[in-house]
Enzyme design. Sequence first.
Site, PDB file in Angstrom:
ATOM      1  N   LYS A 170      -4.236  19.779  12.576  1.00 47.52           N
ATOM      2  CA  LYS A 170      -3.081  20.612  12.195  1.00 47.52           C
ATOM      3  C   LYS A 170      -3.231  20.905  10.703  1.00 47.52           C
ATOM      4  O   LYS A 170      -2.860  20.085   9.857  1.00 47.52           O
ATOM      5  CB  LYS A 170      -1.789  19.850  12.488  1.00 47.52           C
ATOM      6  CG  LYS A 170      -0.590  20.688  12.842  1.00 47.52           C
ATOM      7  CD  LYS A 170      -0.098  21.588  11.757  1.00 47.52           C
ATOM      8  CE  LYS A 170       0.602  20.848  10.650  1.00 47.52           C
ATOM      9  NZ  LYS A 170       0.792  21.713   9.441  1.00 47.52           N
ATOM     10  N   GLY A 222      -1.166  14.179   2.434  1.00 51.56           N
ATOM     11  CA  GLY A 222      -0.037  15.009   2.035  1.00 51.56           C
ATOM     12  C   GLY A 222       0.893  14.220   1.145  1.00 51.56           C
ATOM     13  O   GLY A 222       0.484  13.258   0.488  1.00 51.56           O
ATOM     14  N   SER A 223       2.150  14.594   1.152  1.00 52.72           N
ATOM     15  CA  SER A 223       3.100  13.988   0.225  1.00 52.72           C
ATOM     16  C   SER A 223       3.515  12.585   0.681  1.00 52.72           C
ATOM     17  O   SER A 223       3.477  12.262   1.869  1.00 52.72           O
ATOM     18  CB  SER A 223       4.330  14.886   0.118  1.00 52.72           C
ATOM     19  OG  SER A 223       4.909  15.023   1.393  1.00 52.72           O
ATOM     20  N   THR A 224       3.951  11.798  -0.268  1.00 59.86           N
ATOM     21  CA  THR A 224       4.388  10.434   0.038  1.00 59.86           C
ATOM     22  C   THR A 224       5.610  10.451   0.948  1.00 59.86           C
ATOM     23  O   THR A 224       5.718   9.638   1.875  1.00 59.86           O
ATOM     24  CB  THR A 224       4.655   9.669  -1.273  1.00 59.86           C
ATOM     25  OG1 THR A 224       3.399   9.546  -1.960  1.00 59.86           O
ATOM     26  CG2 THR A 224       5.216   8.289  -1.027  1.00 59.86           C
ATOM     27  N   GLY A 227       4.438  11.135   4.354  1.00 56.31           N
ATOM     28  CA  GLY A 227       3.617   9.988   4.759  1.00 56.31           C
ATOM     29  C   GLY A 227       4.469   8.823   5.248  1.00 56.31           C
ATOM     30  O   GLY A 227       4.131   8.149   6.222  1.00 56.31           O
ATOM     31  N   GLU A 244      -3.173   9.277   3.099  1.00 54.31           N
ATOM     32  CA  GLU A 244      -3.665   9.591   1.746  1.00 54.31           C
ATOM     33  C   GLU A 244      -2.564  10.404   1.086  1.00 54.31           C
ATOM     34  O   GLU A 244      -2.361  11.568   1.428  1.00 54.31           O
ATOM     35  CB  GLU A 244      -4.950  10.423   1.821  1.00 54.31           C
ATOM     36  CG  GLU A 244      -6.081   9.758   2.561  1.00 54.31           C
ATOM     37  CD  GLU A 244      -6.697   8.598   1.795  1.00 54.31           C
ATOM     38  OE1 GLU A 244      -6.444   8.475   0.592  1.00 54.31           O
ATOM     39  OE2 GLU A 244      -7.422   7.816   2.424  1.00 54.31           O
ATOM     40  N   CYS A 278      -4.486  15.539  -5.971  1.00 57.18           N
ATOM     41  CA  CYS A 278      -3.714  14.294  -5.878  1.00 57.18           C
ATOM     42  C   CYS A 278      -4.139  13.292  -6.947  1.00 57.18           C
ATOM     43  O   CYS A 278      -3.340  12.491  -7.398  1.00 57.18           O
ATOM     44  CB  CYS A 278      -3.882  13.697  -4.498  1.00 57.18           C
ATOM     45  SG  CYS A 278      -5.605  13.617  -4.027  1.00 57.18           S
ATOM     46  N   GLU A 378       5.262  13.265  -9.469  1.00 54.83           N
ATOM     47  CA  GLU A 378       4.105  14.118  -9.211  1.00 54.83           C
ATOM     48  C   GLU A 378       4.534  15.579  -9.292  1.00 54.83           C
ATOM     49  O   GLU A 378       5.425  16.009  -8.570  1.00 54.83           O
ATOM     50  CB  GLU A 378       3.545  13.816  -7.819  1.00 54.83           C
ATOM     51  CG  GLU A 378       2.264  14.559  -7.558  1.00 54.83           C
ATOM     52  CD  GLU A 378       1.682  14.263  -6.184  1.00 54.83           C
ATOM     53  OE1 GLU A 378       2.439  14.291  -5.197  1.00 54.83           O
ATOM     54  OE2 GLU A 378       0.472  14.025  -6.105  1.00 54.83           O
TER      55      GLU A 378
HETATM   56  P1  NAD Z   1       3.163  17.875   2.792  1.00 55.01           P
HETATM   57  O1  NAD Z   1       3.359  16.420   2.984  1.00 55.01           O
HETATM   58  O2  NAD Z   1       4.327  18.725   2.627  1.00 55.01           O
HETATM   59  O3  NAD Z   1       2.347  18.496   4.016  1.00 55.01           O
HETATM   60  C1  NAD Z   1       1.079  18.007   4.410  1.00 55.01           C
HETATM   61  C2  NAD Z   1       0.832  18.374   5.858  1.00 55.01           C
HETATM   62  O4  NAD Z   1       1.766  17.695   6.693  1.00 55.01           O
HETATM   63  C3  NAD Z   1       0.993  19.853   6.190  1.00 55.01           C
HETATM   64  O5  NAD Z   1       0.010  20.179   7.166  1.00 55.01           O
HETATM   65  C4  NAD Z   1       2.389  19.916   6.783  1.00 55.01           C
HETATM   66  O6  NAD Z   1       2.596  20.993   7.668  1.00 55.01           O
HETATM   67  C5  NAD Z   1       2.457  18.597   7.530  1.00 55.01           C
HETATM   68  N1  NAD Z   1       3.801  18.049   7.714  1.00 55.01           N
HETATM   69  C6  NAD Z   1       4.896  18.239   6.932  1.00 55.01           C
HETATM   70  N2  NAD Z   1       5.931  17.510   7.402  1.00 55.01           N
HETATM   71  C7  NAD Z   1       5.476  16.834   8.483  1.00 55.01           C
HETATM   72  C8  NAD Z   1       6.064  15.904   9.383  1.00 55.01           C
HETATM   73  N3  NAD Z   1       7.337  15.490   9.253  1.00 55.01           N
HETATM   74  N4  NAD Z   1       5.300  15.387  10.380  1.00 55.01           N
HETATM   75  C9  NAD Z   1       4.014  15.759  10.502  1.00 55.01           C
HETATM   76  N5  NAD Z   1       3.403  16.643   9.699  1.00 55.01           N
HETATM   77  C10 NAD Z   1       4.117  17.174   8.685  1.00 55.01           C
HETATM   78  O7  NAD Z   1       2.155  17.947   1.564  1.00 55.01           O
HETATM   79  P2  NAD Z   1       1.593  19.241   0.835  1.00 55.01           P
HETATM   80  O8  NAD Z   1       2.691  19.782  -0.008  1.00 55.01           O
HETATM   81  O9  NAD Z   1       0.892  20.121   1.801  1.00 55.01           O
HETATM   82  O10 NAD Z   1       0.443  18.590  -0.083  1.00 55.01           O
HETATM   83  C11 NAD Z   1       0.676  18.109  -1.352  1.00 55.01           C
HETATM   84  C12 NAD Z   1       0.740  16.596  -1.332  1.00 55.01           C
HETATM   85  O11 NAD Z   1      -0.457  16.054  -0.780  1.00 55.01           O
HETATM   86  C13 NAD Z   1       0.828  16.023  -2.717  1.00 55.01           C
HETATM   87  O12 NAD Z   1       1.796  15.001  -2.746  1.00 55.01           O
HETATM   88  C14 NAD Z   1      -0.548  15.423  -2.953  1.00 55.01           C
HETATM   89  O13 NAD Z   1      -0.615  14.375  -3.865  1.00 55.01           O
HETATM   90  C15 NAD Z   1      -0.939  15.007  -1.592  1.00 55.01           C
HETATM   91  N6  NAD Z   1      -2.399  14.903  -1.490  1.00 55.01           N
HETATM   92  C16 NAD Z   1      -2.972  13.657  -1.415  1.00 55.01           C
HETATM   93  C17 NAD Z   1      -4.350  13.523  -1.359  1.00 55.01           C
HETATM   94  C18 NAD Z   1      -5.010  12.168  -1.279  1.00 55.01           C
HETATM   95  O14 NAD Z   1      -6.199  12.080  -0.983  1.00 55.01           O
HETATM   96  N7  NAD Z   1      -4.302  11.092  -1.521  1.00 55.01           N
HETATM   97  C19 NAD Z   1      -5.154  14.660  -1.346  1.00 55.01           C
HETATM   98  C20 NAD Z   1      -4.526  15.911  -1.422  1.00 55.01           C
HETATM   99  C21 NAD Z   1      -3.149  16.012  -1.480  1.00 55.01           C
END
Ligand code: NAD
Length: 475
Positions: A170, A222-224, A227, A244, A278, A378
């Site tokens: 996804k 994605g975001s904490t 997560g 992550e 990130c 962040e």
């Molecule tokens: P996000 O958490 O909003 O979304 C990430 C993904 O999750 C997207 O595909 C989104 O559609 C999906 N998603 C959103 N809500 C969901 C839910 N409730 N259940 C399942 N899936 C869901 O993050 P973003 O804004 O796309 O990315 C930015 C964040 O990612 C930042 O916080 C960044 O630090 C983090 N990030 C971490 C790493 C790492 O390796 N640690 C790498 C890149 C980005």
Amino acid sequence: MLIGGEWIAGSGAAFTSVNPATGEVLAELREASEADVDAAVQAAHQAFVSPAWGGLLPAARAKLLLRVADLLEEHADEIARLETQDQGQPLNVSAGFSVPNAVEHFRYYAGWVTKITGVTAPLSVPGVDYRTTREPLGVCGLITPWNFPLMILVWKLAPALATGNTVVIKPAEQTPLSTLRLAELIEQAGVPAGVVNVVTGGPEAGKALVSHPLVKKISFTGSTAVGREIGAECGRTLKKVSLELGGKAPSIIAADADIDAAVQGNLLGGLLNSGQVCAAYTRFYVDAKRHDEFAEKLAGAAGSLRLGNGLDPEVHLGPLVSAEQVEQTARYVALGEDEGAELLTGGSRPDGDLAGGFFYEPTVFAGVKQDMRIAREEIFGPVLSVMPYDDPEELVLLANDSEYGLAAAVWSRDIGTANRLARQVKAGTVWINMMQGLDAAAAWGGMKSSGLGREMGWEAIEAYTEVKSIWTSLT
Ligand code: NAD
């Protein structure tokens, strides 16, 4: 989307993917409905038990991954341009980093396929032989963010396939195009239908994947905040999970650091992909004696970077991914000013030719205090905070005073100081006297609220397999 070898539009609401440099619509897609996600998971489940995939010998699976790597390399220019158009990252990032890193990951994990061994152990039980094997988990749900859509996907996909799993991907709703193109190449490489499925859409599609009972593991970047939700749901349904998450990487510049090298490394380390990294270096702890020199040089270098459409090879910084990301950045800059930090450069959106895209000027604050929100949260945009420290003993406490623990950097000419700090900082990765480096062989992941588990290296093989103990009676 790709489900069981069929390309379909999907049955949910329509949405668009937009070029952030121009605001132009690049593609129209559909949200995966719950039924679409279910169909994708069922297809992956069937493929997992099929002889075409489950029965494939390791050497044949390795060959498929090598073929995917070759195809990706053959199409590198096209895919780099697609990534630049969909995500915004300049060509020097997409062509110079994202695509080659993805190719490297497929090759690295192709190498592991024939080397995944178990152990024999001398049990203290008479008359038995004992060994372990590593088995794939089954259907894995891979959920990716928008900042490095292709590269972060491949960090998950290559080890998942190397270990014999099947997947439902996804991608982020803002940046689905390189994922869909990679899925076409994977088909072309001869990976059996159903092994790799892609569902498009936003959080709802992600939630349907996370809660599906046939999914055995979720790997999420994605975001904490998201997560935490995913981790809780995986706990309820007892899925394996890798997270992550976010970061707020400290970069420590000791009194004896080579300031010019530190400025160069931190400029790249802080502003790569316009700060949408990130592991971006965002809070700089500089010995008070060197604070002004470092801050001025960093601001001068940041202010001279060229912003523009990433397709222009002369451009250093592209746009942010979306209007929301620009608003978030502007909000934090206003907060920094309100909280009393000194704005040295940037602090606004560029006008003129760039007004149609989601651009924001690289911004440097000096004299930042530990309790300011720009130093704690962040931002995920091009905003750097320079903070003086007086007491080297207190330094580690300041650097570790964060909910995050993804990455950190240390700049010192003294090998003892640098390594002592590297040991003391709570972070999954520490770079000494260098900007961020990544390699398929180097484990990647966060401590504290930056995540659970590790990607890359042997650690990813462990993350996509489970151990089975086999006992044999010798009597
Ligand atoms: P996000 O958490 O909003 O979304 C990430 C993904 O999750 C997207 O595909 C989104 O559609 C999906 N998603 C959103 N809500 C969901 C839910 N409730 N259940 C399942 N899936 C869901 O993050 P973003 O804004 O796309 O990315 C930015 C964040 O990612 C930042 O916080 C960044 O630090 C983090 N990030 C971490 C790493 C790492 O390796 N640690 C790498 C890149 C980005």
